[in-house]
Design an enzyme around this catalytic site. Structure first.
Site, short mmCIF file in Angstrom:
data_model
loop_
_atom_site.label_atom_id
_atom_site.label_comp_id
_atom_site.label_asym_id
_atom_site.label_seq_id
_atom_site.Cartn_x
_atom_site.Cartn_y
_atom_site.Cartn_z
N LYS A 299 0.73 -1.32 0.15
CA LYS A 299 -0.15 -0.29 -0.08
C LYS A 299 0.69 1.19 -0.01
CE LYS A 299 -1.94 2.67 2.99
NZ LYS A 299 -2.62 4.21 2.26
N GLU B 218 10.87 0.85 9.83
CA GLU B 218 12.36 2.06 9.36
C GLU B 218 10.90 2.95 9.31
OE1 GLU B 218 13.64 5.10 8.72
OE2 GLU B 218 13.26 4.38 6.71
N GLU C 39 10.98 14.80 14.96
CA GLU C 39 11.35 15.28 14.16
C GLU C 39 9.89 16.19 13.34
OE1 GLU C 39 11.96 11.65 10.82
OE2 GLU C 39 10.43 11.54 11.77
#
Length: 476
Positions: free
Chosen positions: A176, A249, A379
């Protein structure tokens, strides 16, 4: 500009979804609608997984040489259709076209060729008599059907990072792509026709709910995602309920540690390019400069000068260094990070939208931040670089490691002893020395802590898509 009407790719064919619900695809350069994609349902996911299950019955038994040949043919097809892939990707990302061609298509084809070779180089313990009267050996087998979810920052290359090791190991796939960047993945799917048997590679389009439906499917042996920490935790929790394997990840908050003996201009150039490449939408991007106090001001000045030459711009402009942020939600998130800066922070350059149309953001350098500030700890995934000073090597390591992420880092110095000590002390999956961000297919990519687990690229990446079986035979 025409509007693409996209379909899923299941069992070697493009097929309509079982739903009429669609998502608009927005070009981040001019904010126009360029496509519509279905929000795939459970029945669509079921159909894709069933196709992958049927295909695995034969693909999982192929020899490594057969899989190698297929991957090499696919790499050739990718290069032959580079222009088409660049255009498809650019419609969804707005990245400079030359960057897509050089950094995703060309490099991606090379990485696929590495995985083609790795298919024939799997390793295990040598067969032998580890107990008298018995011979033991190890079989390294494919897992089966794997579910994969790719991000929007490098849609095409991330798809290759997923499918390359999975196919090399003999698995079949349901993938996906991100809901904002499916176009290049569908071109890739079309290119697999006639190269991969039908059902080996399937693509379902949709939103986060579609991804959750895929991840939860009981027939999957492994689920893999490249994405945010939030998404990675959701995948890990879902996988744990069925004791299936997860390959994650996730985010990063990479420090670039600069000592006082460097060439300041050269170092600033390298760090700034690694910070602002792809508008900072890179989990390995240099985001935190930790610089020795003796050269703090000089390095900040050099970073500002370099940042002001790295302009965002249009995909066909040869002077464009990076394109827009990917979507309006992300643009608003990055903007909010700037709006919420503490009073002590100083924006040395940037910090604003660039232009009046599209999701462009100026390269930004920020000083005066504290280790506990959100801009240091979390982040941003945008063209934002913070600068802090340190007094000695110990403090540098402490500041570098004092975040929840552990993906990538760099050390800038001419002192060999410092590089060796810090490469051991830094709690990150990659440590670059006097450089930041280059990757090669032969070396693993993956992190620690909240950056996830599992490796992309390298032989370790292929091994992650295998299971190990011990076979022991009696001599009697």
């Amino acid at each position: 500009m025409s509007i693409d009407v996209l379909q899923n790719y299941i069992n070697g064919e493009f097929v309509a979804s079982s739903t009429t619900e669609t998502l608009d695809l927005i070009n981040p350069v001019d904010e126009s609608v360029v496509g519509r994609a279905p929000v795939s349902t459970k029945s669509d996911v079921d159909a894709a997984v069933e196709a992958a299950e049927r295909a695995f019955m034969s693909w999982g038994k192929t020899t490594p040489s057969v899989r190698q040949t297929a991957l090499l043919k696919l790499a050739d097809a990718i290069e032959a259709h580079s222009d088409e892939l660049v255009e498809a990707e650019c419609r969804n990302t707005g990245q400079p076209k030359q960057v897509i061609a050089d950094e995703e298509i060309k490099v991606g084809a090379d990485q696929l060729r590495f995985f083609a070779g790795a298919a024939r180089m799997l390793e295990g313990k040598a067969a032998g008599e580890y107990m008298e009267g018995f011979t033991s050996y190890v079989r390294r087998e494919p897992i089966g059907v794997v579910g994969q979810v790719t991000p929007w920052n490098y849609p095409f290359m991330m798809a290759l990072w997923k499918i390359g090791p999975a196919l090399a190991a003999g698995n079949t796939i349901v993938l996906k792509p991100s809901d904002t960047t499916p176009n290049s993945t569908l071109v890739l799917a079309r290119l697999t026709k006639g190269i991969l048997p039908d059902g080996v590679f399937n693509v379902v389009l949709g939103n986060g709910e579609t991804g959750a439906t895929l991840v939860e499917h009981p027939a999957l042996g492994l689920v893999s995602i490249t994405g945010s920490v939030r998404a990675g935790i959701a995948v890990a929790v879902s996988a744990a309920r069925q004791l299936k394997r997860a390959h994650l990840e996730l985010g990063g908050k990479a420090p670039a540690i600069v000592f006082g003996d460097v060439d300041i201009e050269k170092t600033a150039d390298g760090i700034a390019e690694a910070a602002f490449f792809n508008a900072g939408q890179d989990c390995t991007a240099a985001t935190r400069v930790l610089v020795h106090e003796s050269i703090h001001d000089q390095l900040v000045d050099a970073l500002v000068r370099k940042a002001e030459t790295l302009k965002p711009g249009l995909p066909d402009d040869p002077d464009t260094f990076y394109g827009p942020l990917n979507n309006i939600n992300h643009f608003n998130t990055v903007s909010a990070k700037i709006a919420d800066l503490p009073a002590s922070a100083k924006i040395a350059t940037g910090g604003r939208r660039s232009g009046e149309q599209g999701f462009f953001f100026e390269p930004t350098v920020i000083t005066g931040v504290d280790q506990r500030d959100d801009i240091v700890q979390e982040e941003t995934f945008g063209p934002i670089l913070t600068v802090q000073s340190f007094s000695d090597e110990k403090e540098a390591v402490t500041l570098a490691n004092d975040v929840r992420y552990g993906l990538a880092s760099s050390v800038w110095t001419q002192d060999h002893g410092v590089t060796q000590r810090l490469s051991a002390a830094l709690d990150f999956g990659a440590v670059w020395i006097n450089c930041h961000i280059p990757l090669v297919a032969e070396m693993p990519h993956g992190g620690f802590k909240y950056s996830g687990y599992g490796k992309d690229l390298s032989g370790y990446g292929v091994e992650d898509y295998t299971r190990i079986k011990h076979v022991m035979s009696s001599h009697d």
